[in-house]
Design an enzyme around this catalytic site. Structure first.
Site, short mmCIF file in Angstrom:
data_model
loop_
_atom_site.label_atom_id
_atom_site.label_comp_id
_atom_site.label_asym_id
_atom_site.label_seq_id
_atom_site.Cartn_x
_atom_site.Cartn_y
_atom_site.Cartn_z
N ASP A 160 0.18 -8.20 7.79
CA ASP A 160 -0.15 -7.85 6.41
C ASP A 160 -1.22 -8.77 5.83
OD1 ASP A 160 1.93 -6.09 6.67
OD2 ASP A 160 3.08 -6.84 4.95
N HIS A 218 1.68 -12.35 8.95
CA HIS A 218 0.58 -12.36 7.97
C HIS A 218 -0.65 -13.04 8.55
CE1 HIS A 218 4.33 -11.76 5.80
NE2 HIS A 218 3.62 -11.13 4.88
ZN LIG Z 1 1.22 -8.58 1.44
#
Ligand SMILES: [Zn+2]
Length: 237
Positions: free
Chosen positions: A49, A193
């Protein structure tokens, strides 16, 4: 009068909680249209993400290429527009690009029409850059509001089966490796991430995440697991 104001305040608070936290909890627990796991034997999905990030995402792509692992990147539209070549490389190397939001903003702070706009603008940016229509949507922080499932249509909402605190430098590489290993099972959807520029994250955290993957990916392969894009993971059979 004071009682009336208290009553109005309490009602507004309850309405806000139903629109945000309550809807998130119910959808994630009961809505069959919200994906949290796949079912294919010995397949997992690594998903990332908040990117792309010009420093970390190319390093991550190099690592994935080295072990022939395919991933899904939930990108932020405005950031994707700044680094179109990174998205083009993702697609060229067999990865999937999916929708986060156009800006990294929680659905809890958006009206239904603002939410639709965040999803549509991000989708349009992805299609413009890669030439491919995205299939999946993951809301920032996993936050859903009452309207999320309808507003996200035709995109499928994906949350995760494993989340590890990799956005924080407080989560050490060693802890991360242990956690990644403990979630290794057929159908697992990992959320990590590749950009630490978002609110609440540490800028250099993706460096630790990539270090952890350098140990986890060969381990997973050794155990007979490979990572597929979500499109592949969610296919029957
Ligand atoms: Zn996010």
């Amino acid at each position: 009068m004071d009682n009336f104001i208290s009553w109005i305040s309490a009602s507004l608070l309850v309405a806000f909680l139903c629109y945000t936290v309550g809807a998130s909890a119910l959808y994630r627990r009961f809505a069959s249209s919200v994906i949290i796991k796949g079912a294919k034997k010995h397949k997992i999905s690594l998903t990332f993400d908040d990117g792309p990030n010009p420093v970390y995402t190319p390093k991550l792509l190099d690592l994935l290429k080295q072990y022939d692992m395919k991933a899904t990147f939930f990108v932020v539209g405005t950031i994707a527009e700044q680094h179109p070549h990174i998205l083009q490389r993702m697609v060229k190397e067999g990865h999937e690009v999916a929708i986060h939001h156009h800006r990294h903003i929680s659905a809890w702070l958006l009206t239904p029409s603002q939410l639709k706009k965040e999803i549509q603008l991000c989708s349009q940016a992805i299609e413009r850059i890669t030439g491919k229509k995205p299939q999946f949507y993951r809301p920032p922080w996993g936050h859903l509001n009452v309207s999320s499932i309808v507003m996200a249509s035709p995109y499928q909402v994906v949350i995760w089966s494993g989340i590890f605190g990799d956005w924080s430098l407080k989560t050490t590489t060693a802890t991360l490796i242990e956690q990644l290993k403990s979630h290794l099972e057929s159908g697992s959807i990992y959320v990590l991430h590749d950009n630490g520029d978002t609110l609440g994250a540490d800028e250099k955290a993706p460096e630790q995440m990539i270090e952890a993957l350098k140990e986890f990916i060969p381990y997973a392969k050794q155990q007979g697991y490979t990572s597929e894009t979500l499109q592949e993971l969610m296919k029957e059979g």
